[in-house]
Scaffold this motif. Structure first.
Motif, PDB file in Angstrom:
ATOM      1  N   CYS A   7       0.855  -1.176   0.000  1.00  0.00           N
ATOM      2  CA  CYS A   7       0.000   0.000   0.000  1.00  0.00           C
ATOM      3  C   CYS A   7       0.899   1.236   0.000  1.00  0.00           C
ATOM      4  N   LYS A   8       0.628   2.166  -0.900  1.00  0.00           N
ATOM      5  CA  LYS A   8       1.450   3.378  -0.988  1.00  0.00           C
ATOM      6  C   LYS A   8       1.230   4.315   0.189  1.00  0.00           C
ATOM      7  N   SER A   9       0.063   4.252   0.820  1.00  0.00           N
ATOM      8  CA  SER A   9      -0.202   5.200   1.904  1.00  0.00           C
ATOM      9  C   SER A   9       0.320   4.694   3.252  1.00  0.00           C
ATOM     10  N   CYS A  10       0.099   3.437   3.582  1.00  0.00           N
ATOM     11  CA  CYS A  10       0.525   2.947   4.899  1.00  0.00           C
ATOM     12  C   CYS A  10       1.735   2.023   4.832  1.00  0.00           C
ATOM     13  N   LYS A  11       2.219   1.694   3.629  1.00  0.00           N
ATOM     14  CA  LYS A  11       3.415   0.869   3.409  1.00  0.00           C
ATOM     15  C   LYS A  11       3.293  -0.551   3.958  1.00  0.00           C
ATOM     16  N   LYS A  12       2.088  -1.060   4.083  1.00  0.00           N
ATOM     17  CA  LYS A  12       1.873  -2.440   4.542  1.00  0.00           C
ATOM     18  C   LYS A  12       1.644  -3.342   3.333  1.00  0.00           C
ATOM     19  N   ASP A  13       1.901  -4.638   3.513  1.00  0.00           N
ATOM     20  CA  ASP A  13       1.669  -5.599   2.435  1.00  0.00           C
ATOM     21  C   ASP A  13       0.188  -5.866   2.256  1.00  0.00           C
ATOM     22  N   ILE A  14      -0.206  -6.035   1.000  1.00  0.00           N
ATOM     23  CA  ILE A  14      -1.572  -6.403   0.645  1.00  0.00           C
ATOM     24  C   ILE A  14      -1.497  -7.746  -0.063  1.00  0.00           C
ATOM     25  N   CYS A  38      -6.601  -2.098   0.614  1.00  0.00           N
ATOM     26  CA  CYS A  38      -5.717  -2.310   1.760  1.00  0.00           C
ATOM     27  C   CYS A  38      -6.569  -2.636   2.985  1.00  0.00           C
ATOM     28  N   GLN A  39      -6.282  -3.746   3.636  1.00  0.00           N
ATOM     29  CA  GLN A  39      -7.018  -4.142   4.829  1.00  0.00           C
ATOM     30  C   GLN A  39      -6.610  -3.308   6.043  1.00  0.00           C
ATOM     31  N   ASN A  40      -5.442  -2.673   5.989  1.00  0.00           N
ATOM     32  CA  ASN A  40      -4.946  -1.905   7.122  1.00  0.00           C
ATOM     33  C   ASN A  40      -5.547  -0.501   7.170  1.00  0.00           C
ATOM     34  N   CYS A  41      -5.463   0.234   6.044  1.00  0.00           N
ATOM     35  CA  CYS A  41      -5.950   1.619   6.054  1.00  0.00           C
ATOM     36  C   CYS A  41      -7.256   1.795   5.280  1.00  0.00           C
ATOM     37  N   GLY A  42      -7.681   0.791   4.518  1.00  0.00           N
ATOM     38  CA  GLY A  42      -8.946   0.849   3.811  1.00  0.00           C
ATOM     39  C   GLY A  42      -8.903   1.566   2.472  1.00  0.00           C
ATOM     40  N   LYS A  43      -7.728   1.980   2.033  1.00  0.00           N
ATOM     41  CA  LYS A  43      -7.618   2.704   0.770  1.00  0.00           C
ATOM     42  C   LYS A  43      -7.637   1.722  -0.406  1.00  0.00           C
ATOM     43  N   THR A  44      -8.319   2.101  -1.477  1.00  0.00           N
ATOM     44  CA  THR A  44      -8.356   1.296  -2.687  1.00  0.00           C
ATOM     45  C   THR A  44      -7.408   1.904  -3.705  1.00  0.00           C
ATOM     46  N   GLU A  45      -6.513   1.081  -4.252  1.00  0.00           N
ATOM     47  CA  GLU A  45      -5.531   1.549  -5.223  1.00  0.00           C
ATOM     48  C   GLU A  45      -5.612   0.705  -6.483  1.00  0.00           C
ATOM     49  N   LYS A  46      -5.223   1.305  -7.586  1.00  0.00           N
ATOM     50  CA  LYS A  46      -5.133   0.592  -8.851  1.00  0.00           C
ATOM     51  C   LYS A  46      -3.687   0.127  -9.002  1.00  0.00           C
ATOM     52  N   ASN A  50       2.638  -5.830 -12.954  1.00  0.00           N
ATOM     53  CA  ASN A  50       4.069  -5.848 -12.626  1.00  0.00           C
ATOM     54  C   ASN A  50       4.354  -5.415 -11.191  1.00  0.00           C
ATOM     55  N   ASP A  51       3.390  -4.775 -10.522  1.00  0.00           N
ATOM     56  CA  ASP A  51       3.579  -4.353  -9.137  1.00  0.00           C
ATOM     57  C   ASP A  51       3.370  -5.499  -8.148  1.00  0.00           C
ATOM     58  N   ILE A  52       2.924  -6.643  -8.627  1.00  0.00           N
ATOM     59  CA  ILE A  52       2.662  -7.802  -7.773  1.00  0.00           C
ATOM     60  C   ILE A  52       3.933  -8.639  -7.679  1.00  0.00           C
ATOM     61  N   LYS A  53       4.281  -9.049  -6.489  1.00  0.00           N
ATOM     62  CA  LYS A  53       5.461  -9.879  -6.247  1.00  0.00           C
ATOM     63  C   LYS A  53       5.029 -11.205  -5.625  1.00  0.00           C
ATOM     64  N   ALA A  54       5.826 -12.228  -5.841  1.00  0.00           N
ATOM     65  CA  ALA A  54       5.554 -13.551  -5.280  1.00  0.00           C
ATOM     66  C   ALA A  54       6.500 -13.812  -4.115  1.00  0.00           C
ATOM     67  N   GLU A  55       6.019 -14.559  -3.144  1.00  0.00           N
ATOM     68  CA  GLU A  55       6.834 -14.973  -2.002  1.00  0.00           C
ATOM     69  C   GLU A  55       6.490 -16.430  -1.685  1.00  0.00           C
ATOM     70  N   PRO A  56       7.372 -17.128  -0.998  1.00  0.00           N
ATOM     71  CA  PRO A  56       7.103 -18.554  -0.731  1.00  0.00           C
ATOM     72  C   PRO A  56       5.931 -18.755   0.221  1.00  0.00           C
ATOM     73  N   ASN A  57       5.206 -19.822  -0.018  1.00  0.00           N
ATOM     74  CA  ASN A  57       4.104 -20.224   0.851  1.00  0.00           C
ATOM     75  C   ASN A  57       4.667 -21.221   1.862  1.00  0.00           C
ATOM     76  N   ASN A  58       4.840 -20.784   3.101  1.00  0.00           N
ATOM     77  CA  ASN A  58       5.464 -21.635   4.113  1.00  0.00           C
ATOM     78  C   ASN A  58       4.606 -22.836   4.472  1.00  0.00           C
ATOM     79  N   LEU A  59       3.304 -22.754   4.263  1.00  0.00           N
ATOM     80  CA  LEU A  59       2.431 -23.890   4.546  1.00  0.00           C
ATOM     81  C   LEU A  59       2.772 -25.078   3.656  1.00  0.00           C
TER      82      LEU A  59
END
Length: 112
Positions: A7-14, A38-46, A50-59
């Motif tokens: 999220c560009k406003s609160c810098k948390k992961d979505i 964003c579940q943290n601040c409630g802001k909707t962004e477009k 390419n802005d989406i990144k992948a990370e490992p699923n530890n499960l």
């Protein structure tokens, strides 16, 4: 593999809910740009694909560890020390996750 952006406003992961294994699959599923909330601040962004990144699923890796331990236990009983080869199962799960993540993050879609 988990997909996320920030999220560009609160810098948390979505977290992005999708089963797409490649960026073109994600593009076909959601389009070039799509709205994320964003579940943290409630802001909707477009966000662009390419802005989406992948990370490992530890499960998935933990499931691999569990399967490896169980397989090693039973194979040790029936075949002895040769059953310890099944300890490689968690490594295979981790390697599969790493290759999916690398292929997703390295391929970019041309912006229009």
């Amino acid at each position: 593999m988990n997909l996320h952006t920030y999220c560009k406003s609160c810098k948390k992961d979505i977290k992005i809910k999708s089963n797409a294994s490649t960026r073109p699959d994600l593009q076909m599923e959601k389009g070039d740009e799509f709205n994320v909330n964003c579940q943290n601040c409630g802001k909707t962004e477009k966000k662009h694909v390419n802005d989406i990144k992948a990370e490992p699923n530890n499960l998935v890796i933990l499931i691999g560890v569990g399967i490896g331990i169980i397989a090693t236990f039973f194979l040790w009983i029936y075949f002895g020390a040769i059953g310890s080869i099944s300890l490689i199962i968690p490594f295979l799960f981790w390697q599969q996750q790493a290759s999916e993540i690398k292929s997703f993050n390295s391929y970019m879609i041309r912006r229009k």
